[in-house]
Design a protein around this motif. Structure first.
Motif, PDB file in Angstrom:
ATOM      1  N   ALA A 141       0.732  -1.336  -0.008  1.00  0.00           N
ATOM      2  CA  ALA A 141      -0.096   0.187  -0.007  1.00  0.00           C
ATOM      3  C   ALA A 141       0.870   1.164   0.172  1.00  0.00           C
ATOM      4  O   ALA A 141       0.488   2.173  -0.793  1.00  0.00           O
ATOM      5  N   ALA A 142       1.873   1.291   0.800  1.00  0.00           N
ATOM      6  CA  ALA A 142       2.778   2.459   1.061  1.00  0.00           C
ATOM      7  C   ALA A 142       3.536   2.671  -0.359  1.00  0.00           C
ATOM      8  O   ALA A 142       3.569   3.664  -1.022  1.00  0.00           O
ATOM      9  N   ALA A 143       4.024   1.546  -0.978  1.00  0.00           N
ATOM     10  CA  ALA A 143       4.566   1.798  -2.319  1.00  0.00           C
ATOM     11  C   ALA A 143       3.406   2.152  -3.500  1.00  0.00           C
ATOM     12  O   ALA A 143       3.904   3.034  -4.324  1.00  0.00           O
ATOM     13  N   ALA A 144       2.346   1.755  -3.417  1.00  0.00           N
ATOM     14  CA  ALA A 144       1.285   2.473  -4.337  1.00  0.00           C
ATOM     15  C   ALA A 144       1.197   3.805  -3.949  1.00  0.00           C
ATOM     16  O   ALA A 144       0.921   4.742  -5.017  1.00  0.00           O
ATOM     17  N   ILE A 145       1.109   4.293  -2.706  1.00  0.00           N
ATOM     18  CA  ILE A 145       0.830   5.695  -2.297  1.00  0.00           C
ATOM     19  C   ILE A 145       2.140   6.528  -2.900  1.00  0.00           C
ATOM     20  O   ILE A 145       1.831   7.742  -3.405  1.00  0.00           O
ATOM     21  N   LEU A 146       3.385   5.997  -2.677  1.00  0.00           N
ATOM     22  CA  LEU A 146       4.139   6.650  -3.243  1.00  0.00           C
ATOM     23  C   LEU A 146       4.298   6.985  -4.814  1.00  0.00           C
ATOM     24  O   LEU A 146       4.754   7.998  -5.343  1.00  0.00           O
ATOM     25  N   THR A 147       3.969   5.672  -5.687  1.00  0.00           N
ATOM     26  CA  THR A 147       3.510   5.792  -6.943  1.00  0.00           C
ATOM     27  C   THR A 147       2.691   6.850  -7.159  1.00  0.00           C
ATOM     28  O   THR A 147       2.960   7.609  -8.149  1.00  0.00           O
ATOM     29  N   ALA A 148       1.512   6.988  -6.738  1.00  0.00           N
ATOM     30  CA  ALA A 148       0.624   8.044  -7.077  1.00  0.00           C
ATOM     31  C   ALA A 148       0.899   9.325  -6.702  1.00  0.00           C
ATOM     32  O   ALA A 148       0.694  10.138  -7.638  1.00  0.00           O
ATOM     33  N   LEU A 149       1.766   9.695  -5.752  1.00  0.00           N
ATOM     34  CA  LEU A 149       2.355  11.028  -5.405  1.00  0.00           C
ATOM     35  C   LEU A 149       3.269  11.433  -6.446  1.00  0.00           C
ATOM     36  O   LEU A 149       3.254  12.552  -6.778  1.00  0.00           O
ATOM     37  N   ALA A 150       3.925  10.502  -7.097  1.00  0.00           N
ATOM     38  CA  ALA A 150       5.094  10.676  -8.064  1.00  0.00           C
ATOM     39  C   ALA A 150       4.588  10.984  -9.364  1.00  0.00           C
ATOM     40  O   ALA A 150       5.249  11.439 -10.318  1.00  0.00           O
ATOM     41  N   ALA A 151       3.252  10.544  -9.596  1.00  0.00           N
ATOM     42  CA  ALA A 151       2.523  10.691 -10.912  1.00  0.00           C
ATOM     43  C   ALA A 151       2.209  11.998 -11.255  1.00  0.00           C
ATOM     44  O   ALA A 151       2.195  12.956 -10.332  1.00  0.00           O
ATOM     45  N   GLU A 152       2.487  12.326 -12.618  1.00  0.00           N
ATOM     46  CA  GLU A 152       2.058  13.735 -12.973  1.00  0.00           C
ATOM     47  C   GLU A 152       0.668  14.199 -12.720  1.00  0.00           C
ATOM     48  O   GLU A 152       0.239  15.203 -12.306  1.00  0.00           O
TER      49      GLU A 152
END
Length: 274
Positions: free
Chosen positions: A223-234
């Motif tokens: 879940a944490a990895a998914a959150i970081l991915t979402a935050l890094a998305a344009e």
């Protein structure tokens, strides 16, 4: 340049997983919790990246003091994560005013105070991100979770308006809506006194909450990895349901709402003055 995170409820569950993920990404985390001793292992393992701060999010004066201190020492807060929380089980009639208000203090008024505290410096820099830990129960609900969902619905409504206000200023808002993840949430619950007439509807929810802790399918690290991915998305999403059950519940609820509105659309539209 590494980011500076302020994460509430950082000692367990999603808060701890996000702390570990941010550290692995090379960032600095101010890990807030009511009991800082529970963070001693993380501080010892990453003394240059993790610092523990005592914070009860219902203490609004302490919220302002902590944000001011972190901003003064680090120069900024790049990511605020409002994660501190617990759950409550009880029928709407069973839930007392004190129980309901206490939950709103943790899930709504505390996060709102933290948002107000971090926004001035984020606005000045024209950058930043606010992560609100909601739940699939912030999009839909069922018997026994009226109080919990009321707070999460409120947090989500607050966050939708917040995004409209701060997106033009370069600030992101991400609302996370997990399903059942293996955190301590169900173990950290309050329970209302029971009324027999609700045994058939709320009883199964009580049993699920009591038996489900430790057996949830969701992995907080993923879940944490998914959150970081979402935050890094344009294009960071506003809503991010997590887990098969979370995604299914949110999509199913949206489909049901659309079907209900469509069925009553003519009646609903025919309400203007002639």
């Amino acid at each position: 340049m590494s980011k500076v995170w302020l994460i509430t409820g950082a000692n367990s569950g999603f808060g701890r997983a996000l702390t570990e993920a941010a550290v692995a990404a090379g960032d600095v985390v101010v890990a807030a919790a009511r009991r800082t001793e529970t963070l001693a292992d993380l501080v010892a393992a990453h003394p240059d990246q993790v610092e523990a701060v005592r914070l009860d999010v219902t203490d609004l004066a302490a919220v302002d003091a902590v944000v001011a201190d972190v901003t003064a020492r680090h120069g900024r807060i790049d990511v605020l994560v409002n994660n501190a929380g617990r759950t409550h089980v009880g029928a709407a009639e069973e839930t007392t005013d004190a129980e309901l208000r206490a939950l709103f203090e943790v899930h709504v008024f505390g996060p709102a105070a933290l948002v107000r505290a971090v926004l001035p410096s984020m606005r000045q820099r024209r950058s930043g991100a606010i992560v609100q830990l909601s739940s699939m129960g912030g999009q839909m609900s069922f018997a026994g979770f009226s109080a919990y969902s009321a707070t999460k619905f409120a947090l989500e409504g607050f966050s939708e308006a917040l995004l409209d206000e701060v997106a033009p200023l370069g600030i992101k808002v991400l609302v996370v809506e997990p399903g059942a993840f293996r955190t301590g949430l169900m173990g950290n619950r309050s329970v209302s006194a029971e009324i027999d007439d609700y045994a058939a509807t709320v009883g199964p929810t009580r049993a699920m909450a009591a038996a489900g802790d430790g057996a949830q399918p969701g992995d907080p690290a993923k879940a944490a990895a998914a959150i970081l991915t979402a935050l890094a998305a344009e294009n960071t999403p506003l809503h991010l349901p997590l887990g098969n059950d979370g995604v299914d519940a949110v999509l199913g609820h949206l489909d049901a709402v659309r079907a209900e509105v469509t069925a009553w659309e003519k009646t609903a539209r025919d309400t203007a003055f002639d």
